[in-house]
Write an enzyme that holds these catalytic residues in place. Structure first.
Site, PDB file in Angstrom:
ATOM      1  N   PRO A  35     -45.232  -9.043 -98.047  1.00 41.77           N
ATOM      2  CG  PRO A  35     -47.185 -10.409 -98.122  1.00 41.77           C
ATOM      3  CD  PRO A  35     -46.922  -9.122 -97.833  1.00 41.77           C
ATOM      4  CG  MET A  36     -42.549  -8.472-102.148  1.00 38.71           C
ATOM      5  SD  MET A  36     -41.465  -6.634-102.564  1.00 38.71           S
ATOM      6  CE  MET A  36     -40.617  -6.663-100.742  1.00 38.71           C
ATOM      7  CB  CYS A 122     -49.769 -13.963-105.673  1.00 35.61           C
ATOM      8  SG  CYS A 122     -48.399 -14.384-107.155  1.00 35.61           S
ATOM      9  NE  ARG A 247     -44.256  -2.877-107.489  1.00 25.85           N
ATOM     10  CZ  ARG A 247     -44.570  -2.341-108.490  1.00 25.85           C
ATOM     11  NH1 ARG A 247     -43.978  -2.148-109.836  1.00 25.85           N
ATOM     12  NH2 ARG A 247     -45.463  -1.572-108.463  1.00 25.85           N
TER      13      ARG A 247
END
Length: 356
Positions: A35-36, A122, A247
């Site tokens: 999840p980004m 996060c 990423r």
């Protein structure tokens, strides 16, 4: 891998394309899109599914915003046409609010929901200053209460994503994982960096291995998986039950096909050509334009990721920063291909003269 096989069979619906057969290779190891925030838009997830990812996650969704019936936030739950299942990641620090909104998400999504994931990793300052994300690692009682209340509120599994620790040099992942497991988590995803590191330095896969040895629930390994060899290495080094890629997928959704091939013991497909990268950038923008209209400012970073390293891309960066519409992006992409052809022709001519 026996424990992971049981878990994969139990949650097979969450991984519609995963091969969970017994194998001397790692075919039973699902590959997940991390999840980004600001990255996992519907179009990107659609392309990742096409490229073989076993499960996608939404961008992290604010439980507080959901409680205010924020339409922009609720749209983060929309699925791509080819997403059979999607994991929804919630963030917040109020147990009752998170439990109530998790139940609402489950009601709205039904069978399309793979599971609820709780963000405790996060490191963004705007998130942690409110006590959300990785800040929950500093308040373990609250973190555990969130897991307890969310687990009690939903029928789907509840997972937690967290880091090695919060502060520089801190290593509390094993203790934290045990508490989260006791609170009712069905699985954990571990990123081998502290929140203070953000994404600097190397991810500590030994942290993932220690967590795997310490808990009975499945462990998802995350951090520095940049290709097939890395995926095989993290599985063999840690025994993790699934591999999560973040990423490295930016501008490269093809990574999932390469990783899946490596885990299955096969030959990895070739990296995409320049033309394929440009074509994928166009498709991404086109899908977004159908959803968002002609304001595609958000697409600029995605296109830059797709074009990274291509001859002439540095020159195109300035133009990309002025793109707004699909036509704008297509003009720059077409120009980039033309520039590349010219550069290659000039190089060929120079090399031909030099060899005479």
């Amino acid at each position: 891998m026996g424990g992971s096989m049981n878990w994969l069979r139990k949650f097979a619906a969450a991984y519609p394309s995963a091969d969970v057969s017994e194998s001397p290779a790692h075919r039973d190891v699902p590959v997940l899109l991390a999840p980004m925030a600001g990255v996992n838009d519907l179009a990107f997830r659609q392309l990742c599914v096409e490229c073989g990812v076993d499960l996608t996650y939404t961008e992290m969704v604010s439980s507080k915003a959901l409680s205010f019936a924020n339409e922009k936030t609720r749209h983060l739950l929309d699925r791509a046409p080819n997403e059979k299942r999607v994991a929804v990641q919630l963030f917040g620090h109020e147990p009752a609010t998170m439990a109530r909104e998790a139940a609402w998400v489950e009601e709205q999504m039904g069978d399309a929901l793979a599971y609820i994931d709780i963000n405790m990793g996060c490191p963004a300052r705007k998130i942690v200053k409110k006590g959300d994300g990785s800040a929950l690692m500093t308040t373990p009682d609250t973190a555990c209460e969130i897991v307890r209340q969310v687990s009690a509120a939903v029928e789907h599994p509840v997972t937690v994503k967290f880091r090695k620790g919060y502060r520089e040099g801190e290593d509390i992942a094993v203790e934290f994982a045990r508490m989260i497991e006791d609170a009712g988590a069905s699985a954990v995803a571990v990123h081998g960096r502290t929140a203070a590191q953000f994404y600097s330095g190397a991810a500590d896969w030994d942290t993932v291995a220690r967590v795997k040895s310490a808990v009975s629930i499945p462990v998802i390994g995350n951090g520095d998986v940049r290709g097939g060899a890395d995926a095989v290495a993290i599985v063999e080094r840690t025994g993790c039950d699934a591999v999560m890629i973040g990423r490295a997928a930016q501008g490269d959704p093809w990574i999932f096909a390469r990783v899946k091939a490596a885990l299955q013991g096969g030959e990895e497909p070739a990296s995409p050509t320049v033309e394929e990268r440009v074509s994928m950038a166009h498709r991404h923008a086109e899908i977004l334009s159908q959803r968002m209209g002609n304001n595609l400012v958000y697409m600029r970073k995605h296109v830059m990721w797709y074009l990274h390293g291509i001859p002439g891309a540095a020159h195109a960066r300035g133009e990309l920063n002025r793109c707004v519409t699909l036509a704008d992006f297509d003009r720059v992409l077409e120009g980039l291909l033309e520039d590349r052809s010219r550069i290659e022709a000039e190089e060929a001519a120079y090399l031909g003269k030099a060899s005479v």
